[in-house]
Design a protein around this motif. Structure first.
Motif, PDB file in Angstrom:
ATOM      1  N   TYR A  49       0.820  -1.199   0.134  1.00 33.16           N
ATOM      2  CA  TYR A  49       0.201   0.068  -0.034  1.00 33.16           C
ATOM      3  C   TYR A  49       0.817   1.154   0.088  1.00 33.16           C
ATOM      4  CZ  TYR A  49      -3.519   3.563   1.245  1.00 33.16           C
ATOM      5  OH  TYR A  49      -4.297   4.307   1.421  1.00 33.16           O
ATOM      6  N   GLU A  50       1.729   1.114   0.751  1.00 32.17           N
ATOM      7  CA  GLU A  50       2.882   2.547   0.950  1.00 32.17           C
ATOM      8  C   GLU A  50       3.642   2.503  -0.476  1.00 32.17           C
ATOM      9  OE1 GLU A  50       5.703   1.921   3.933  1.00 32.17           O
ATOM     10  OE2 GLU A  50       4.015   1.443   5.466  1.00 32.17           O
ATOM     11  N   LEU A  51       3.794   1.575  -1.176  1.00 34.31           N
ATOM     12  CA  LEU A  51       4.598   1.604  -2.665  1.00 34.31           C
ATOM     13  C   LEU A  51       3.268   2.102  -3.671  1.00 34.31           C
ATOM     14  CD1 LEU A  51       6.608  -1.553  -2.264  1.00 34.31           C
ATOM     15  CD2 LEU A  51       7.492   0.763  -2.395  1.00 34.31           C
ATOM     16  N   GLY A  52       2.188   2.014  -3.190  1.00 31.88           N
ATOM     17  CA  GLY A  52       1.156   2.328  -4.181  1.00 31.88           C
ATOM     18  C   GLY A  52       0.687   1.091  -5.119  1.00 31.88           C
ATOM     19  N   GLN A  53       1.254  -0.002  -4.860  1.00 34.66           N
ATOM     20  CA  GLN A  53       1.109  -0.940  -5.637  1.00 34.66           C
ATOM     21  C   GLN A  53      -0.454  -1.754  -5.405  1.00 34.66           C
ATOM     22  OE1 GLN A  53       4.484  -3.373  -5.517  1.00 34.66           O
ATOM     23  NE2 GLN A  53       5.715  -2.170  -6.469  1.00 34.66           N
ATOM     24  N   VAL A  54      -1.301  -1.425  -4.297  1.00 32.01           N
ATOM     25  CA  VAL A  54      -2.357  -1.928  -3.937  1.00 32.01           C
ATOM     26  C   VAL A  54      -3.408  -0.724  -3.793  1.00 32.01           C
ATOM     27  CG1 VAL A  54      -1.885  -4.339  -3.600  1.00 32.01           C
ATOM     28  CG2 VAL A  54      -1.958  -2.559  -1.877  1.00 32.01           C
ATOM     29  N   SER A  55      -4.571  -0.856  -3.906  1.00 29.49           N
ATOM     30  CA  SER A  55      -5.505   0.141  -3.081  1.00 29.49           C
ATOM     31  C   SER A  55      -6.427  -0.559  -2.130  1.00 29.49           C
ATOM     32  CB  SER A  55      -6.212   1.041  -4.280  1.00 29.49           C
ATOM     33  OG  SER A  55      -7.077   0.100  -4.871  1.00 29.49           O
ATOM     34  N   VAL A  56      -6.969   0.143  -1.188  1.00 28.20           N
ATOM     35  CA  VAL A  56      -7.829  -0.357  -0.283  1.00 28.20           C
ATOM     36  C   VAL A  56      -9.375   0.140  -0.148  1.00 28.20           C
ATOM     37  CG1 VAL A  56      -7.649  -1.191   2.086  1.00 28.20           C
ATOM     38  CG2 VAL A  56      -5.601  -0.836   1.114  1.00 28.20           C
ATOM     39  N   ILE A  57      -9.975  -0.657  -0.120  1.00 27.02           N
ATOM     40  CA  ILE A  57     -11.350  -0.320   0.488  1.00 27.02           C
ATOM     41  C   ILE A  57     -12.008  -1.061   1.708  1.00 27.02           C
ATOM     42  CG2 ILE A  57     -13.932   0.005  -0.126  1.00 27.02           C
ATOM     43  CD1 ILE A  57     -12.906  -0.361  -3.120  1.00 27.02           C
ATOM     44  N   GLU A  58     -12.447  -0.161   2.649  1.00 28.78           N
ATOM     45  CA  GLU A  58     -12.600  -0.675   4.030  1.00 28.78           C
ATOM     46  C   GLU A  58     -14.104  -0.942   4.049  1.00 28.78           C
ATOM     47  OE1 GLU A  58     -10.767   0.502   7.516  1.00 28.78           O
ATOM     48  OE2 GLU A  58      -9.126   1.328   6.783  1.00 28.78           O
ATOM     49  N   HIS A  59     -14.500  -2.239   4.346  1.00 21.88           N
ATOM     50  CA  HIS A  59     -15.819  -2.634   4.425  1.00 21.88           C
ATOM     51  C   HIS A  59     -16.402  -2.546   5.851  1.00 21.88           C
ATOM     52  CE1 HIS A  59     -16.692  -3.241   0.013  1.00 21.88           C
ATOM     53  NE2 HIS A  59     -15.427  -3.683   0.133  1.00 21.88           N
ATOM     54  N   GLU A  60     -16.935  -1.591   6.472  1.00 24.14           N
ATOM     55  CA  GLU A  60     -17.260  -2.038   7.780  1.00 24.14           C
ATOM     56  C   GLU A  60     -18.292  -3.227   7.873  1.00 24.14           C
ATOM     57  OE1 GLU A  60     -19.148   1.427   9.691  1.00 24.14           O
ATOM     58  OE2 GLU A  60     -17.989   2.759   8.281  1.00 24.14           O
ATOM     59  N   GLN A  61     -18.034  -3.895   9.250  1.00 23.16           N
ATOM     60  CA  GLN A  61     -18.718  -5.094   9.610  1.00 23.16           C
ATOM     61  C   GLN A  61     -19.213  -4.855  11.086  1.00 23.16           C
ATOM     62  OE1 GLN A  61     -16.977  -8.511   6.803  1.00 23.16           O
ATOM     63  NE2 GLN A  61     -15.630  -7.776   8.434  1.00 23.16           N
ATOM     64  N   ASP A  62     -20.070  -5.854  11.249  1.00 20.78           N
ATOM     65  CA  ASP A  62     -20.744  -5.834  12.632  1.00 20.78           C
ATOM     66  C   ASP A  62     -19.739  -5.922  13.729  1.00 20.78           C
ATOM     67  OD1 ASP A  62     -21.011  -7.570  10.370  1.00 20.78           O
ATOM     68  OD2 ASP A  62     -21.873  -9.378  12.068  1.00 20.78           O
ATOM     69  N   GLY A  63     -19.520  -7.370  14.072  1.00 18.53           N
ATOM     70  CA  GLY A  63     -18.856  -7.373  15.282  1.00 18.53           C
ATOM     71  C   GLY A  63     -17.343  -7.410  14.961  1.00 18.53           C
TER      72      GLY A  63
END
Lengths: 180, 180
Positions: A49-63
DNA sequence: GGTTGCATGTAAATGGTTACATGATTGT
DNA sequence: ACAATCATGTAACCATTTACATGCAACC
């Protein structure tokens, strides 16, 4: 081939979380020829991620903790392609079982027989799990076929040569029943 | 199976120096299923000596460092036997080549062909080196036969399936000559 | 009620590789 | 001349494993 590259490889098959990536090495198509665990995957994803070779999407979840789904970026895809072009390190196989069988004469024959039987069962189970899988890109099927060929050869060898080994192991010693 | 145990294993075949032990993993019977290098062998021998599992005789030599020839002690022989009785760790295979071939569609077809040809040659060379060797204890021949069976199966698979893979890789793309 | 699966992450400990340091002799 | 073989050993570096920390939901 470090875990970063391995993660890029898996992500090239589609977006995934760290948890899902691990499954490829635990149960998926990669389990026969590469290893990676949580402790190495999560830090690797962070670096990518720091290298910019992947991107992230955070999906919120219950517990549970948020699920972070990673996707290859263009830069990541390029990095993967370059990594795949590098000269491969020589294959390495590590087998404790073969060390044990090499010294079969130092073990109780029953133990040797048990080790071989167990390994045959493992190979057979593995072969069954492998047959029939998705294999869209030609390389997928090719690699799977190779794994199948190797495991089958190994299983057959063990099946066909177990008796011969056991006979040679017990040949010198008098039968246990009479001579104890 | 740590390097200490591996050293005990080799020494059970006869006395040896650290340098000679390494050869078993580089060229000898162990090279197919275990790895150990100087950096791990010498410290391991030191520890085994402290534990009283090996004894040493130093042979003076002309220009070189003294040659330290290690021999298993009774305690070492016992330790080896116990180690061989432990449940073996599952086999681990690590192959960069299979990762590359898994993603064959991301590589230039010529590269894929070259990788396969090279590996076939390596297997064939390996198989030739293996055939015919000393194999007094039954386990030795058994393990060697297993290695032979696996390498042969791998070589044959690559030989028989290379063309098919190449065809599938170039099927979609128009021939390079005309459509570039 | 216990295990498995989902889900992330850190930190300590382990273990091994790689590179360095040294140096003569033998073969190409 | 140059590379390879013989011969040992240390230390820095690297990567990975293992254990810890947290916690719900579903299944058996």
């Amino acid at each position: 081939m470090d875990v970063k590259t391995l993660c890029l490889s898996v992500l090239s098959l589609g977006e995934a979380s760290g948890y899902e990536i691990r499954k490829h090495f635990e149960e998926g198509a990669f389990r026969h020829f590469q290893t990676a665990t949580f402790g190495s995957i999560y830090p690797a994803l962070g670096k990518l991620y720091e290298l910019g070779q992947v991107s992230v999407i955070e999906h919120e979840q219950d517990g549970r903790p948020d699920k972070k789904v990673y996707t290859l970026t263009e830069s990541g895809r390029t990095a993967l392609q370059q990594a795949l072009l590098r000269d491969p390190a020589p294959d390495a196989m590590r087998s404790d079982l073969l060390v044990q069988l090499f010294f079969a004469h130092l073990l109780p024959p029953e133990k040797v027989a048990a080790l071989i039987d167990q390994r045959i069962a493992e190979y057979r189970a593995c072969i069954e799990k492998m047959t029939g899988c998705t294999k869209a890109p030609p390389g997928h099927g090719f690699v799977q076929g190779m794994g199948l060929a190797i495991y089958s050869a190994a299983a057959i060898y063990l099946e066909q040569n177990k008796a011969g080994l056991m006979a040679r192991l017990t040949a010198d010693r008098p039968e246990k029943d009479t001579a104890e």
